[in-house]
Motif scaffolding. Sequence first.
Motif, short mmCIF file in Angstrom:
data_model
loop_
_atom_site.label_atom_id
_atom_site.label_comp_id
_atom_site.label_asym_id
_atom_site.label_seq_id
_atom_site.Cartn_x
_atom_site.Cartn_y
_atom_site.Cartn_z
N THR A 95 0.84 -1.19 0.00
CA THR A 95 0.00 0.00 0.00
C THR A 95 0.88 1.24 0.00
O THR A 95 1.99 1.21 0.51
CB THR A 95 -0.98 0.01 1.20
OG1 THR A 95 -1.69 1.23 1.21
CG2 THR A 95 -0.27 -0.12 2.52
N VAL A 96 0.37 2.32 -0.63
CA VAL A 96 1.14 3.58 -0.67
C VAL A 96 0.25 4.71 -0.17
O VAL A 96 -0.98 4.58 -0.14
CB VAL A 96 1.60 3.90 -2.11
CG1 VAL A 96 2.65 2.93 -2.56
CG2 VAL A 96 0.44 3.93 -3.07
N ALA A 97 0.89 5.83 0.23
CA ALA A 97 0.13 7.01 0.67
C ALA A 97 0.92 8.23 0.28
O ALA A 97 2.16 8.20 0.24
CB ALA A 97 -0.06 6.97 2.17
N ASN A 103 5.77 11.21 0.83
CA ASN A 103 5.19 9.93 0.43
C ASN A 103 5.52 8.84 1.43
O ASN A 103 6.50 8.93 2.16
CB ASN A 103 5.76 9.47 -0.92
CG ASN A 103 5.76 10.57 -1.92
OD1 ASN A 103 4.73 10.91 -2.46
ND2 ASN A 103 6.94 11.16 -2.15
N GLY A 104 4.72 7.79 1.37
CA GLY A 104 5.01 6.63 2.23
C GLY A 104 4.60 5.36 1.51
O GLY A 104 3.72 5.37 0.65
N ALA A 105 5.25 4.25 1.87
CA ALA A 105 4.87 2.95 1.30
C ALA A 105 5.03 1.90 2.39
O ALA A 105 5.89 2.02 3.26
CB ALA A 105 5.78 2.61 0.13
N VAL A 106 4.18 0.86 2.33
CA VAL A 106 4.26 -0.24 3.30
C VAL A 106 4.52 -1.52 2.53
O VAL A 106 3.84 -1.80 1.54
CB VAL A 106 2.94 -0.38 4.09
CG1 VAL A 106 3.08 -1.48 5.12
CG2 VAL A 106 2.58 0.92 4.77
N THR A 107 5.50 -2.30 3.00
CA THR A 107 5.82 -3.55 2.29
C THR A 107 5.02 -4.70 2.87
O THR A 107 4.34 -4.56 3.89
CB THR A 107 7.31 -3.88 2.42
OG1 THR A 107 7.54 -4.24 3.79
CG2 THR A 107 8.18 -2.72 2.04
N GLU A 108 5.17 -5.85 2.21
CA GLU A 108 4.47 -7.06 2.64
C GLU A 108 4.75 -7.40 4.10
O GLU A 108 3.88 -7.88 4.81
CB GLU A 108 4.95 -8.23 1.78
CG GLU A 108 3.83 -9.01 1.18
CD GLU A 108 4.34 -10.04 0.17
OE1 GLU A 108 3.49 -10.73 -0.38
OE2 GLU A 108 5.56 -10.13 -0.07
N GLY A 109 5.97 -7.14 4.53
CA GLY A 109 6.34 -7.47 5.92
C GLY A 109 5.87 -6.44 6.92
O GLY A 109 6.21 -6.52 8.09
N ARG A 151 4.36 -4.17 13.09
CA ARG A 151 3.95 -4.35 11.68
C ARG A 151 2.83 -3.38 11.34
O ARG A 151 1.87 -3.26 12.08
CB ARG A 151 3.50 -5.79 11.44
CG ARG A 151 4.63 -6.79 11.52
CD ARG A 151 4.20 -8.16 11.10
NE ARG A 151 3.77 -8.20 9.70
CZ ARG A 151 3.41 -9.33 9.08
NH1 ARG A 151 3.43 -10.46 9.73
NH2 ARG A 151 3.04 -9.32 7.81
N ILE A 152 2.95 -2.75 10.17
CA ILE A 152 1.99 -1.71 9.79
C ILE A 152 1.09 -2.23 8.65
O ILE A 152 1.53 -2.98 7.78
CB ILE A 152 2.75 -0.44 9.33
CG1 ILE A 152 3.59 0.10 10.50
CG2 ILE A 152 1.79 0.61 8.81
CD1 ILE A 152 2.79 0.50 11.71
#
Length: 1649
Positions: A95-97, A103-109, A151-152
């Motif tokens: 997911t990105v924001a 900017n921000g991004a969240v990885t699978e982990g 974890r996010i």
Amino acid sequence: MDSQEGSSKEAEGAKERGLVYVWKAGSCSVTPERLPGLSGKTVLQAALGMHHGLLLTEGGEVYSFGRLPWRSGLEESCVNSPILENTLLEHRVITVAAGSFHNGAVTEGGVVYMWGNNSAGQCAVANQPCVPEPQLVSISDSETSSLLSVRILQLACGEEHTLALSLSREIWAWGSGCQLGLITTTFPVTKPQKVEHLAGRVVLQIACGAYHSLALVQCLPVQEMKPIPERCNHCSQPLITMTDKEDHVIISDSHCCPLGVALSDTQPGNSVFCPPSETTEGKSLTSGQNEDCQKPLVEEHGPVGLGSDGASVLSSTDGQGDSRISSPGNILFSDKIEVKEYLIGLSDNSVNESLEKTICTEPEQPSQEEQLGACIPGPPGTSTSTLNSLVASCASAVGVRVAATYEAGALSLKKVMNFYGTSSSEPGCQLGSVSPGPEALRDSREEQVRQESMHGKKSSSLVDIREEESEEGSRRLSLPGLLSQVSPRLLRKVGRAKTRTVALTPTYSGEADALLPSLRTEVWSWGKGKEGQLGHGDVLPRLQPLCVKSLDGKEVIHLSAGGHHSLALTAKSQVYSWGSNTSSQLGHLNFPTTVPRLAKVCGDGVWSTAAGLDYSLFLADEKDFQPGLYYSGPETIENNLNENRCTKSPVLLLASSKIGYISSVIAGGDNCLVLVDKNVMGYIASLHELAATERRFYFKLSEIKSQVLRPLFGLDNLGNANAIQLLQDMASRFCKLCYLIGQHGASLSSFLHGVKEVRSLAILKHSSLFLDSYTEYCTSVTNFLVMGGFMLLAKPAIDFLSKNQELLQKLSEKNEENLQLVEVLNALFFMPFGRLHNYARTLLKLATCFEVASPEYQKLQDSSSCYESLAVHLGRKIKEAEYTLGFWKTFPGKMTDSLRKPERRLICESSNRGLSLQHAGRFSVNWFILFNDVLVHAQFSTHHIFPLSTLWVEALSEEASNVNGLKITTPEEQFVLVSSTPQEKTKWLRAISQAVDQALKGTSDIILYGAGGNVPRQEPPISRSAKYTFYKDPRFKDAVYDGRWLSGKPHGRGILKWADGRTYSGTFRAGLEDGYGEYRVPNKALNKEDHYVGYWKEGKMCGHGVYSYATGEVYEGCFQDSMRHGHGLLRSGKLTSSSSSMFIGQWIMDKKSGYGVFDDITRGEKYMGMWQDDLCQGNGIVVTQFGLYYEGAFSTNKMMGTGILLSEDDTVYEGEFSDNWTLNGKGTLTLPNGDYIEGLFTGEWGSGIKITGTYFKPSLYENEKDKPKALRKLGILSVPPDEKWKAVFEECWNQLGCESPGQGDRWKAWDNIAVALTTNRRQHKDSPEVLSRSHTQTLESLEFIPQHIGAFTLEKYENIKKYLIKACDTPLHPLGKLVETLVAVYRMTYVGVGANRRLLQEAVREIKSYLKRIFQLVRFLFPDLPEEGSTIPFLATETKGRRSFCSGKSDSRSESPEPGYVVTSFGLLLPVLLPRLYPPLFMLYALDNEHEEDAYWECVLRLNKQTDMALLSFLGVQVKFWPGTVSILGESRKVSSNTKDACFASAVERLQQISTTFTPADKLKVIQQTFEEISQSVLETLQEDFLWSMDDLFPVFLYVVLRARIRNLGSEVHLIEDLMDPYLQHGEQGIMFTTLKACYYQIQHEKLT
């Protein structure tokens, strides 16, 4: 769908998904353009900032476009075609924001990466104004484990802050400003911190505006409400205040912390609330570092909402006892001008002139609380301040509230009641001025001002009633509580009204909430509120999250935050908006709002929203299920750039038909963006259709709930309690279904935003939820229908429904004229079932998009048929209900009342004369009605009901007299039904069989989904479990039986309860108690119960059992025909442990008869003898605790006839007795010294006896041996040992299946043993005590019977012995049971008072009798076993090599007649029996030999004082046998004159073991080994072979016996003598034993000089 899936045709279409279209914001007519440079990649998610955007593709890659000033080399330029963010390539992003400039991004982990502008720390990097490349942000929770990173799941970015939502549903924040919600004043925050205020709550979603934050939080479950603290933990004020005033009580529990914020008083820069008292002149507040956050602002638009009379009050915002009290921190203004100045000082905007007129203060006593309160007027612009006329907080679900109103209130009680029935979480109640939701707000300002002015004078608090009404659990409120006065009288009335109402809140199923999006949500907001974007009804900033109360219960499912406004999307596809409205971005009127209001969007329902800088986008369903995009915001006119108009209401910007199906819409600063899917093979269209129809369906169900169900509950006289209960049941199931549909709608909306994998559709994955909810609802609505519920409803509801005719027609989709009310209601409540067909159809449509072989196709097909078959099944249920309702309408009324039940359905009835009773009278009327649970036989005025669960039906065979007969069997009736035709017979047989089968399964609601409903019916089982109440059986009348049945009779395990309180729980056979069971009989007089546990036969107690009487007596033993019969033990007395008497022995027909032992503990006497009819009759023995012993005849409980009486000192009387201890008649009295008197005796023993007789002094020269002549006669008058305990042995023989001892079939006996073992084992399985492992092993080994073929050998003998040992180890085996009982009776006889030395011979004789009788049993089971005294020949190998002790040569046993092993009962059974009987037996020996042993022991002690040498020489042991050296502690030493206890030590040790063995055989073995040890040590000394002569051996053995110091040697000797095998007496062991005996006598009579 993953594009890799080759199996599906879908794969080609995947490229047509996630297409990106972009256009410039700010215009109503746009042409979106495809974003170049993505070369067919599917975009899953996009995010827009002020001038840039981010895209996330299916492979987890991130692309940026637009102005990217933080990237080196791209500071100025604008990137049109997206660039890949290489840093993130190796991480799969989910997911990105995008914030305004970061900017921000969240990885699978669950790891967060941030980049972009960092001027306010929003990228969580310290001291770095800008972060060019994505940089990892570490988030760790110091409370749990600082090493583990959090974890996010989701990110949200604002202008200067970032929020992250963790996997554990908590919010983490970093950046700057009060919108972080952190308890801190030092910005920027670069290390992510948890927002503690929401810790522990489940946060579902977060959104960031430019300077404010929103969170969607799941409501707390009602039942888990924590106890409410008494004081607020921020400001320590009482949370619930109560004041008494004359007849009124003022109650407030709606305490609000000022602004919901806790601040420390130490930092002046932080004091948001009020200036210290000096600033009365109107100076501005000391400004902190962030002005907007620090200054409370009065809103610029609209009046502050006060009445024209100007009698309003500025109340302190802390909800104290009386609303007119101001806190000391608040300034009490002396006149209006000061107030005005003060407010101007507070606000950057000039305050409206209306303040001049309206503000007037009448301060009362200042409160004593030391609390700073904010002096801000309440919610301007929206509130209806007619509070004093309204009922305020009601006793809602939480039950804390008190319904209250001012006496002067203008509300009728009726409205109060209506209000009362409203559950706070339901929008849209029709309650006039108490409108719970913004829908009912008037938009016209005039109306509002008029209303406010009505009660301006009395206005006592500026609260929005809606906030109050919907407040449910949380106490951090943005507004003060409503203080209301209420008279107890009114409270009582309102309380009464409550019984009528029902909360229509769905009973949320936790299961559905876990699997689907929750609709029980609250919206919390914090940050800057200058434009009202927080929604709390004011323009103040909030430093901590605060609940937006007006959105409680609105089922918000998604939040969007724009520059300065906020949008909330609800499950009903409505949008609430609040905040800045400069460009009409709220989608409604032109003024801003500080409380959420409904936006007016066309289209069929909004399902996605996006909030940009100053505009909003709405995605709504169009008529053809295609999404249409609506826009609300500034409008630039092409030719005149200076003129900026705004949209009046949202305008349709794009219809999907132009570009494809829009799945997501994203708004930012300059640009807007949509993600579009092309409709390949109709897949996307079908999904959109499913989602759109589900959302509309939910809207409709909600309407029915609020517009029809709720008002119905408000009506009076809805019928009796049962009808109301059914209505409630239906309503709650309806609400549950409605809630599920709402959840599903929300889940479909989010499904459309995502990957759209068909596997994850909720109706596929969680189909059971839907199937169950529909089935449950069907059950309750058909039950309501059958009971004529809709007809009952129609009467009271007629007014309400006729007023709303149009509404009803619209909802029920019926347009015919003059419709019946009942039909309309029917249509409304049966409407949901049509939805099942729609599911099935849509799933089929989706299936056609896949290849037939693919698993998706299969799954969709299966699910589709599931929904279809459920629809058919429920259709059938509804038909049945209608058929039944029709039947009740025609049925005679009296019976209807007793027979009509909600779940009862009619199957068929015989009104067509198709069925009649066999042998019925000519004029009798027999009407049979078959329901799904009973068969009713109705006659003229009576009817009989036969429950189907205990009804058996069979067709009579053709040969029987009647061809078309059906035989019906019920527990107490049997009758034959004759049908008119064979078809009729078949019809009824099938109908009854099916109904019985169904009634037994209880499966009326569950069908095999997908089986098409035509499951072949089998015959109902003959054996079944059911509950039944007997009505005429004389024995069971009115008893209730619950358990197993077989063809109309209780059979198997069950519980029977009689009306008088008796219960039997256990097994039945053919209708009677049979087998193991427990029976209780209450004893009214003693208020206790008799309790029997044991075996039954044909309804009577039979076999072994324990009966505890209410009196405290306990009988344990055998029963027959419910009487004590056989062997048994009766304990009586207050406490069983210290019972006052005990009887163990034989019973016949409930009476003591035969041999028995009676222990009278209170008198200290024990009787052992014969009984008859509960009386001592025949021969017997009595012993007392004082040592008296009587043996002789008894008659009717008395000593009568000839007897012998012995006292402790050996005085003996032999003669006639007439009563207990009373001499009467001829006799002889012998004194201890041998003198005796013969003659006539009368009198009681121990109290003077009259004697007429002769005194004899026997000659002194007579042989002394004959002295106690009488003593040798003991036992002659007692019961012969073989007559004792006959019942015990008989019981064992009976168990083996023999009528009398030895008469019976051996194989039958073995079968009986096997049966006993297995049934007992099964019995034990159910009992709480678990069998130990060893016990289980014993039982398993007993399953093998020792077999004998050919000659009987020693090996077979050993096998039998082993088998017996094991059998006697478990009481489950008949032999084991026998031994256990014998041990019990033996101990009962010879313990306690029975431990009398005179009884020794009795005891020995009894053991020998046991052996004889058990041996008979064993020989019956093992016929090959030779009889007593026969020999088993040794095999050659066994004889060889045995050295004879005496001769030293090898010996072939020449002296015994024929070599071999002698079989005796002693050898076989003593090892089993004696160890168990040893303690009481040995005790008797010790008592009997007391005098002898004392003399022996004295001598042993004296002689043992001597040294070894002295003793050896004293005993005359030949010197050559003296050991020269002895081994002491392992080393060899010479024997010296003072050595003690060292010679022959091993032999001494061996002899001492005699006391540790039980059987004579073992004891003899010990003696033999002692001799061998002696031999061994002498051999070592002599070093040559020699032969012992008795003269040499005796002194040595005597030495060993002395040194062994065995205390009870006499008892050991006598025991061996009495019980050793007779054949051993002349063998080797016999000689050795004789030697030991000689030693014992020698020591006893040793003359010591």
